[in-house]
Design an enzyme around this catalytic site. Sequence first.
Site, PDB file in Angstrom:
ATOM      1  N   ASP A 257       0.903  -1.063   0.078  1.00 23.41           N
ATOM      2  CA  ASP A 257      -0.059  -0.002   0.047  1.00 23.41           C
ATOM      3  C   ASP A 257       0.973   1.303  -0.218  1.00 23.41           C
ATOM      4  O   ASP A 257       2.015   1.231   0.672  1.00 23.41           O
ATOM      5  CB  ASP A 257      -0.752  -0.042   1.083  1.00 23.41           C
ATOM      6  CG  ASP A 257      -2.071   0.963   1.137  1.00 23.41           C
ATOM      7  OD1 ASP A 257      -2.396   1.322  -0.019  1.00 23.41           O
ATOM      8  OD2 ASP A 257      -2.715   1.136   2.064  1.00 23.41           O
TER       9      ASP A 257
ATOM     10  N   HIS B  47       2.325   3.746  -8.946  1.00 27.13           N
ATOM     11  CA  HIS B  47       2.214   2.300  -9.310  1.00 27.13           C
ATOM     12  C   HIS B  47       3.242   1.668 -10.128  1.00 27.13           C
ATOM     13  O   HIS B  47       3.706   0.512  -9.940  1.00 27.13           O
ATOM     14  CB  HIS B  47       0.739   1.827 -10.133  1.00 27.13           C
ATOM     15  CG  HIS B  47      -0.386   2.160  -9.436  1.00 27.13           C
ATOM     16  ND1 HIS B  47      -0.594   1.830  -8.025  1.00 27.13           N
ATOM     17  CD2 HIS B  47      -1.387   3.133  -9.785  1.00 27.13           C
ATOM     18  CE1 HIS B  47      -1.943   2.453  -7.695  1.00 27.13           C
ATOM     19  NE2 HIS B  47      -2.240   3.074  -8.667  1.00 27.13           N
TER      20      HIS B  47
ATOM     21  N   LEU C   4      10.720 -20.629  -4.874  1.00 33.20           N
ATOM     22  CA  LEU C   4       9.811 -19.655  -4.085  1.00 33.20           C
ATOM     23  C   LEU C   4       8.354 -20.014  -4.755  1.00 33.20           C
ATOM     24  O   LEU C   4       8.247 -19.605  -6.061  1.00 33.20           O
ATOM     25  CB  LEU C   4      10.207 -18.145  -4.412  1.00 33.20           C
ATOM     26  CG  LEU C   4       9.383 -16.961  -3.809  1.00 33.20           C
ATOM     27  CD1 LEU C   4       9.485 -17.191  -2.347  1.00 33.20           C
ATOM     28  CD2 LEU C   4       9.706 -15.682  -4.456  1.00 33.20           C
TER      29      LEU C   4
ATOM     30  N   TRP D  81     -11.850  -2.407  -7.909  1.00 33.29           N
ATOM     31  CA  TRP D  81     -12.632  -1.776  -8.873  1.00 33.29           C
ATOM     32  C   TRP D  81     -13.506  -0.665  -8.728  1.00 33.29           C
ATOM     33  O   TRP D  81     -14.113  -0.081  -9.875  1.00 33.29           O
ATOM     34  CB  TRP D  81     -13.643  -3.203  -9.280  1.00 33.29           C
ATOM     35  CG  TRP D  81     -12.839  -4.407  -9.883  1.00 33.29           C
ATOM     36  CD1 TRP D  81     -12.436  -5.397  -9.277  1.00 33.29           C
ATOM     37  CD2 TRP D  81     -12.246  -4.409 -11.045  1.00 33.29           C
ATOM     38  NE1 TRP D  81     -11.761  -6.431  -9.892  1.00 33.29           N
ATOM     39  CE2 TRP D  81     -11.564  -5.944 -10.988  1.00 33.29           C
ATOM     40  CE3 TRP D  81     -11.701  -3.852 -12.312  1.00 33.29           C
ATOM     41  CZ2 TRP D  81     -10.842  -6.474 -11.827  1.00 33.29           C
ATOM     42  CZ3 TRP D  81     -11.266  -4.385 -13.293  1.00 33.29           C
ATOM     43  CH2 TRP D  81     -10.739  -5.656 -12.958  1.00 33.29           C
TER      44      TRP D  81
ATOM     45  N   SER E  48     -10.992  -6.727  -4.484  1.00 31.13           N
ATOM     46  CA  SER E  48     -12.247  -6.636  -5.393  1.00 31.13           C
ATOM     47  C   SER E  48     -12.799  -5.439  -5.155  1.00 31.13           C
ATOM     48  O   SER E  48     -13.570  -4.928  -6.037  1.00 31.13           O
ATOM     49  CB  SER E  48     -13.029  -8.071  -4.488  1.00 31.13           C
ATOM     50  OG  SER E  48     -12.879  -8.011  -3.219  1.00 31.13           O
ATOM     51  N   GLU E  49     -12.256  -4.551  -4.192  1.00 32.31           N
ATOM     52  CA  GLU E  49     -12.955  -3.393  -3.887  1.00 32.31           C
ATOM     53  C   GLU E  49     -12.286  -2.398  -4.727  1.00 32.31           C
ATOM     54  O   GLU E  49     -12.686  -1.063  -5.126  1.00 32.31           O
ATOM     55  CB  GLU E  49     -12.905  -2.937  -2.474  1.00 32.31           C
ATOM     56  CG  GLU E  49     -13.800  -3.565  -1.321  1.00 32.31           C
ATOM     57  CD  GLU E  49     -13.319  -5.316  -1.131  1.00 32.31           C
ATOM     58  OE1 GLU E  49     -12.203  -5.496  -1.326  1.00 32.31           O
ATOM     59  OE2 GLU E  49     -14.371  -5.852  -1.008  1.00 32.31           O
TER      60      GLU E  49
HETATM   61  C1  IPE Z   1      -5.594  -2.752  -0.152  1.00 28.88           C
HETATM   62  O1  IPE Z   1      -5.115  -1.341  -0.116  1.00 28.88           O
HETATM   63  C2  IPE Z   1      -5.500  -3.325  -1.348  1.00 28.88           C
HETATM   64  C3  IPE Z   1      -4.336  -3.488  -1.857  1.00 28.88           C
HETATM   65  C4  IPE Z   1      -3.021  -2.978  -1.422  1.00 28.88           C
HETATM   66  C5  IPE Z   1      -3.853  -4.067  -3.149  1.00 28.88           C
HETATM   67  P1  IPE Z   1      -6.295  -0.354  -0.602  1.00 28.88           P
HETATM   68  O2  IPE Z   1      -5.683   1.008  -0.466  1.00 28.88           O
HETATM   69  O3  IPE Z   1      -7.319  -0.482  -1.606  1.00 28.88           O
HETATM   70  O4  IPE Z   1      -6.905  -0.387   0.943  1.00 28.88           O
HETATM   71  P2  IPE Z   1      -7.992   0.688   1.655  1.00 28.88           P
HETATM   72  O5  IPE Z   1      -8.829   1.156   0.700  1.00 28.88           O
HETATM   73  O6  IPE Z   1      -7.049   1.765   2.200  1.00 28.88           O
HETATM   74  O7  IPE Z   1      -8.492   0.046   2.771  1.00 28.88           O
HETATM   75  C1  IPE Z   2      -1.535   0.276  -3.335  1.00 29.25           C
HETATM   76  O1  IPE Z   2      -1.376   1.647  -3.350  1.00 29.25           O
HETATM   77  C2  IPE Z   2      -1.982  -0.187  -4.805  1.00 29.25           C
HETATM   78  C3  IPE Z   2      -3.329  -0.454  -5.116  1.00 29.25           C
HETATM   79  C4  IPE Z   2      -4.225  -0.808  -3.905  1.00 29.25           C
HETATM   80  C5  IPE Z   2      -3.679  -0.992  -6.295  1.00 29.25           C
HETATM   81  P1  IPE Z   2      -2.661   2.788  -3.460  1.00 29.25           P
HETATM   82  O2  IPE Z   2      -3.002   3.012  -4.850  1.00 29.25           O
HETATM   83  O3  IPE Z   2      -3.936   2.323  -2.414  1.00 29.25           O
HETATM   84  O4  IPE Z   2      -2.072   3.798  -2.661  1.00 29.25           O
HETATM   85  P2  IPE Z   2      -2.421   4.991  -1.723  1.00 29.25           P
HETATM   86  O5  IPE Z   2      -3.218   4.138  -0.722  1.00 29.25           O
HETATM   87  O6  IPE Z   2      -3.446   6.011  -2.067  1.00 29.25           O
HETATM   88  O7  IPE Z   2      -1.268   5.655  -1.253  1.00 29.25           O
HETATM   89 MG    MG Z   3      -4.028   2.272  -0.635  1.00 32.59          MG
END
Ligand code: IPE
Ligand code: IPE
Ligand code: MG
Length: 256
Positions: A34, A51, A145, A83, A80-81
């Site tokens: 994250d 990203h 791995l 999306w 899944s969220e």
């Molecule tokens: C969790 O991160 C999902 C991934 C790292 C793929 P999010 O950024 O989507 O989570 P929330 O929305 O802060 O809980």
């Molecule tokens: C994690 O980084 C990647 C995905 C969830 C796809 P974020 O895109 O959630 O980055 P923040 O949380 O907005 O910084």
């Molecule tokens: Mg995030």
Amino acid sequence: MSVTNRPRPGPSAASTADTAPKPAAARHVAIIMDGNGRWAAARKLPRVAGHREGARAVRRTIEAAIGSGVGWLTLYAFSSENWRRPVTEILDLTGLLRQYLRSELEELKANGVRLRVIGDLQRFDPDIRRDLEAAEHATGGNARLNLTIALSYGSRDEIVAAARAIAEAAVAGALDPAALDEARFASFLATAGMPDPDLVIRTSGEQRLSNFLLWQAAYAEFVFLDVLWPDFGAEHFEAALGEYARRERRFGARPV
Ligand code: IPE
Ligand code: IPE
Ligand code: MG
């Protein structure tokens, strides 16, 4: 870097040098990657730049896992969220996934990495599904791995799908409800055959699971790091393993 979990006071080396039980090394590490968006925002860059840099951190992390002898690494790449994000960001992410699969497959093969994917892949374009299947197939014989990428993954979805499959098997007479136990239930999950994660790491300072491995992480240790995912590297991986080694896992039993 800072480990935001309050460190447990460790046993002193002098008093326990020969008597303290050695904590078993983490066999399975799962990571909630994250902070890509915040990394980009801090640099006044578009989110996609975060990203893209995050994909480089994935490569470093795989190398670190191989280097430290962890046998199983599971990476939460897209929930899944997720999306629910704007379509432009989803296109950026799926574009990077396509690119990643094409540029990294040879490296994964050469390094003895076996790739698996968990999640609702039906929601991806057919060409991505094909590439994912081909990569799973091409690396199927590797064992150094076990890398699992969670894509379009949601733990509640996964548990509901397992419950549905179990109910169908029961209705068809193929499964006796009285014989259903934890091991049998787990065999219906996407992670069937995988060990449970010993250690779950989340970067970016957030301290939540966000629908990741809810069943499997029942007794995992958690390490929350303030580092943003694109800055994550071998030193953070090693620090989290070190923190894990200082924990005492009890599984409900009396402390030793
Ligand atoms: C969790 O991160 C999902 C991934 C790292 C793929 P999010 O950024 O989507 O989570 P929330 O929305 O802060 O809980
Ligand atoms: C994690 O980084 C990647 C995905 C969830 C796809 P974020 O895109 O959630 O980055 P923040 O949380 O907005 O910084
Ligand atoms: Mg995030």
